[in-house]
Write an enzyme that holds these catalytic residues in place. Structure first.
Site, short mmCIF file in Angstrom:
data_model
loop_
_atom_site.label_atom_id
_atom_site.label_comp_id
_atom_site.label_asym_id
_atom_site.label_seq_id
_atom_site.Cartn_x
_atom_site.Cartn_y
_atom_site.Cartn_z
N LYS A 145 1.40 3.64 -3.24
CA LYS A 145 0.93 5.03 -3.23
C LYS A 145 2.08 6.01 -3.49
O LYS A 145 1.90 7.06 -4.11
CB LYS A 145 0.26 5.35 -1.89
CG LYS A 145 -1.09 4.67 -1.70
CD LYS A 145 -2.18 5.36 -2.51
CE LYS A 145 -3.56 4.83 -2.18
NZ LYS A 145 -4.63 5.50 -2.92
N TYR A 196 0.84 -1.20 0.00
CA TYR A 196 0.00 0.00 0.00
C TYR A 196 0.88 1.26 0.00
O TYR A 196 0.75 2.13 -0.87
CB TYR A 196 -0.90 -0.03 1.24
CG TYR A 196 -1.88 1.11 1.34
CD1 TYR A 196 -2.99 1.18 0.49
CD2 TYR A 196 -1.72 2.13 2.28
CE1 TYR A 196 -3.92 2.22 0.59
CE2 TYR A 196 -2.64 3.16 2.39
CZ TYR A 196 -3.74 3.20 1.55
OH TYR A 196 -4.65 4.23 1.65
N ARG A 234 -10.61 -1.41 10.30
CA ARG A 234 -10.08 -0.11 10.71
C ARG A 234 -10.55 0.21 12.12
O ARG A 234 -11.58 -0.27 12.57
CB ARG A 234 -10.48 0.98 9.71
CG ARG A 234 -9.61 0.91 8.46
CD ARG A 234 -9.81 2.07 7.52
NE ARG A 234 -10.80 1.77 6.52
CZ ARG A 234 -10.98 2.50 5.40
NH1 ARG A 234 -10.21 3.53 5.17
NH2 ARG A 234 -11.91 2.18 4.52
P1 NAD Z 1 -12.65 1.79 0.10
O1 NAD Z 1 -11.99 0.46 0.16
O2 NAD Z 1 -13.98 1.95 0.74
O3 NAD Z 1 -12.77 2.29 -1.42
C1 NAD Z 1 -11.87 1.92 -2.42
C2 NAD Z 1 -12.68 1.55 -3.65
O4 NAD Z 1 -11.78 1.20 -4.72
C3 NAD Z 1 -13.60 0.35 -3.43
O5 NAD Z 1 -14.90 0.65 -3.87
C4 NAD Z 1 -12.95 -0.76 -4.25
O6 NAD Z 1 -13.88 -1.71 -4.72
C5 NAD Z 1 -12.31 0.03 -5.36
N1 NAD Z 1 -11.18 -0.66 -6.00
C6 NAD Z 1 -10.16 -1.31 -5.42
N2 NAD Z 1 -9.33 -1.81 -6.35
C7 NAD Z 1 -9.84 -1.46 -7.56
C8 NAD Z 1 -9.44 -1.68 -8.89
N3 NAD Z 1 -8.32 -2.38 -9.19
N4 NAD Z 1 -10.22 -1.18 -9.90
C9 NAD Z 1 -11.35 -0.49 -9.63
N5 NAD Z 1 -11.78 -0.25 -8.36
C10 NAD Z 1 -11.02 -0.73 -7.35
O7 NAD Z 1 -11.60 2.85 0.70
P2 NAD Z 1 -11.78 4.39 1.01
O8 NAD Z 1 -11.55 4.58 2.46
O9 NAD Z 1 -13.00 4.92 0.39
O10 NAD Z 1 -10.50 4.97 0.25
C11 NAD Z 1 -10.60 5.59 -1.02
C12 NAD Z 1 -9.24 6.12 -1.43
O11 NAD Z 1 -8.78 7.07 -0.47
C13 NAD Z 1 -8.18 5.04 -1.53
O12 NAD Z 1 -7.35 5.32 -2.65
C14 NAD Z 1 -7.39 5.19 -0.27
O13 NAD Z 1 -6.06 4.77 -0.42
C15 NAD Z 1 -7.50 6.68 0.00
N6 NAD Z 1 -7.36 6.99 1.43
C16 NAD Z 1 -8.36 6.71 2.32
C17 NAD Z 1 -8.17 6.99 3.66
C18 NAD Z 1 -9.24 6.75 4.69
O14 NAD Z 1 -8.99 6.97 5.87
N7 NAD Z 1 -10.42 6.32 4.33
C19 NAD Z 1 -6.95 7.54 4.10
C20 NAD Z 1 -5.95 7.76 3.16
C21 NAD Z 1 -6.17 7.51 1.83
N1 UDP Z 2 -6.17 -0.52 15.99
C1 UDP Z 2 -6.55 -0.98 17.25
N2 UDP Z 2 -7.59 -1.84 17.31
C2 UDP Z 2 -8.29 -2.26 16.23
C3 UDP Z 2 -7.92 -1.77 14.96
C4 UDP Z 2 -6.84 -0.90 14.86
O1 UDP Z 2 -5.95 -0.62 18.26
O2 UDP Z 2 -9.24 -3.04 16.40
C5 UDP Z 2 -5.06 0.45 15.89
C6 UDP Z 2 -4.01 0.11 14.85
O3 UDP Z 2 -3.02 -0.74 15.39
C7 UDP Z 2 -3.46 1.50 14.51
C8 UDP Z 2 -4.66 2.41 14.70
O4 UDP Z 2 -5.61 1.68 15.48
O5 UDP Z 2 -2.47 1.86 15.45
C9 UDP Z 2 -5.32 2.83 13.38
O6 UDP Z 2 -5.56 1.66 12.63
P1 UDP Z 2 -6.32 1.70 11.23
O7 UDP Z 2 -6.18 0.33 10.64
O8 UDP Z 2 -7.68 2.25 11.41
O9 UDP Z 2 -5.53 2.78 10.38
P2 UDP Z 2 -3.97 2.96 9.99
O10 UDP Z 2 -3.12 2.09 10.86
O11 UDP Z 2 -3.91 2.57 8.56
O12 UDP Z 2 -3.74 4.39 10.24
#
Ligand code: NAD
Ligand code: UDP
Ligand code: UDP
Length: 327
Positions: free
Chosen positions: A155, A151, A192
């Site tokens: 990215k 990931y 998450r």
């Molecule tokens: P999500 O998993 O809910 O959404 C991702 C979507 O992409 C899904 O609908 C999935 O089916 C689709 N997808 C995955 N692989 C694909 C492919 N090869 N072709 C077409 N579609 C595909 O996640 P999200 O939280 O909505 O995240 C959306 C974007 O934002 C992602 O790029 C993620 O990396 C970025 N992002 C999210 C967060 C967060 O906290 N939610 C934080 C940082 C970055």
């Molecule tokens: N985490 C936790 N309990 C859970 C899920 C996650 O303590 O049931 C912790 C995880 O280890 C991390 C933080 O919460 O330190 C955020 O995790 P998440 O997977 O939501 O996001 P990311 O690590 O990608 O920021």
């Protein structure tokens, strides 16, 4: 591509059936735009977009962005990529392909159409950061060979591709580095922390703190984040980013657990479990650039944003498991 008869844009949102993508599409349609949602439904679900089926300006295409895509649009938001550690580690090779091949295809599309493209990048490009809070000029501390690397490095490579298409081919780019975001339509079993804690609290199950629970994150409510993405896309072309988008209020996972317990009225106990490998110890965005260049700052506090999120999970877990997991 310039449309002849009105100022309405046709906008492509990849990953549009996911958590953030579906909220973004709601906002774009409300602004009067036409939206093509491209998604392979790996982690997204049709339920997130089913309320849009009757909308004439909305179109869903089931497609994997690692394959070429030929559509005619005016703007592209590239969000396709699984975002939770459980999901992106399920098929790590596909995760890297989605970020890298997906970026190449969407940039090739933007290059052909001479249209602007926004990349949903992530705070994970900073890895386990050695400076705090994180500013955009920090290069990060990422393990290139660990379980999160598919990931994080995917990215990071996507950001490289965006800048090289910009410098080499003049593609107009925008890069948002998104920090942890939460809200309705998160997948209830994506692992998450916010979704885990809420579902555990509502079911009366133990709240799982990984490690000692003193690691920190900064949580942004989805509506604030979408507002930031729209402002970045509408900013002057010279602002390519990367721009941090996130809420600078920082919480330990123990504080988050206590808040979730009080907001749900649950008396679930806290239990500790092993900390996953390469789990970042602290994370907080420096949003000076977003404030100064986009006039953007989050407005919704964690306790305010948890309420609609808890309501969402309450109604979701009322439905059958089959129903939840169906695409
Ligand atoms: P999500 O998993 O809910 O959404 C991702 C979507 O992409 C899904 O609908 C999935 O089916 C689709 N997808 C995955 N692989 C694909 C492919 N090869 N072709 C077409 N579609 C595909 O996640 P999200 O939280 O909505 O995240 C959306 C974007 O934002 C992602 O790029 C993620 O990396 C970025 N992002 C999210 C967060 C967060 O906290 N939610 C934080 C940082 C970055
Ligand atoms: N985490 C936790 N309990 C859970 C899920 C996650 O303590 O049931 C912790 C995880 O280890 C991390 C933080 O919460 O330190 C955020 O995790 P998440 O997977 O939501 O996001 P990311 O690590 O990608 O920021
Ligand atoms: N591409 C696409 N849609 C388009 C234009 C290009 O999916 O409308 C893909 C195409 O498959 C190519 C990639 O984007 O592999 C990169 O395009 P670029 O023009 O940069 O590379 P080239 O075609 O010259 O290899």
């Amino acid at each position: 591509m310039s449309r002849l008869y009105n100022s309405r844009k046709r906008i492509l949102v990849t990953g549009g059936a996911g958590f953030l993508g579906s909220h973004l599409i709601d906002r774009l349609l409300a602004l009067g735009h036409e939206v093509i949602c491209v998604d392979n439904l790996f982690t997204g679900t049709k339920r997130n977009i089913e309320h849009l089926n009757a909308q004439p300006l909305f179109e869903f295409m089931r497609h994997d962005v690692t394959f070429p895509l030929y559509v005619e649009v005016d703007e592209i938001y590239n969000l396709a990529c699984p975002a939770s550690p459980i999901h992106y580690q399920h098929d790590p090779v596909q995760t890297t392909k989605t970020s890298v091949h997906g970026a190449i295809n969407m940039l090739g599309l933007a290059k052909r159409l001479k249209c602007q493209i926004l990349q949903a990048s992530t705070s994970e490009v900073y890895g386990d950061p050695t400076i705090h809070p994180q500013t955009e000029d920090y290069w990060g501390n990422v393990n290139p060979i660990g379980p999160r690397s598919c990931y994080d490095e995917g990215k990071r490579c996507a950001e490289t591709l965006f800048f090289d298409y910009h410098r080499q081919h003049g593609v107009q780019i925008k890069i948002a580095r998104i920090f942890n975001t939460y809200g309705p339509r998160m997948h209830p079993s994506d692992g998450r922390v916010v979704s885990n804690f809420i579902v555990q609290a509502l079911k009366g199950e133990a709240i799982t703190l990984y490690g000692d629970g003193y690691q920190t994150r900064s949580f942004c409510y989805v509506d604030d984040l979408i507002d930031g993405l729209l402002r970045l896309m509408d900013s002057p072309p010279a602002l390519t980013g990367p721009v941090n988008l996130g809420n600078p209020n920082e919480f330990t996972m123990r504080e988050l657990a206590r808040l979730v317990l009080s907001e749900t009225g649950s008396s679930s106990p806290l239990v500790t479990q092993p900390l996953p490998q390469d789990d970042p110890k602290q994370r907080r965005p420096d949003i000076t650039i977003a404030q100064a260049r986009l006039g953007w700052a989050p407005k919704i506090s964690l306790s305010e944003g948890l309420k609609p999120t808890i309501d969402y999970f309450q109604s979701s877990i009322g439905r059958s498991r089959d129903c939840l997991d169906a695409n």
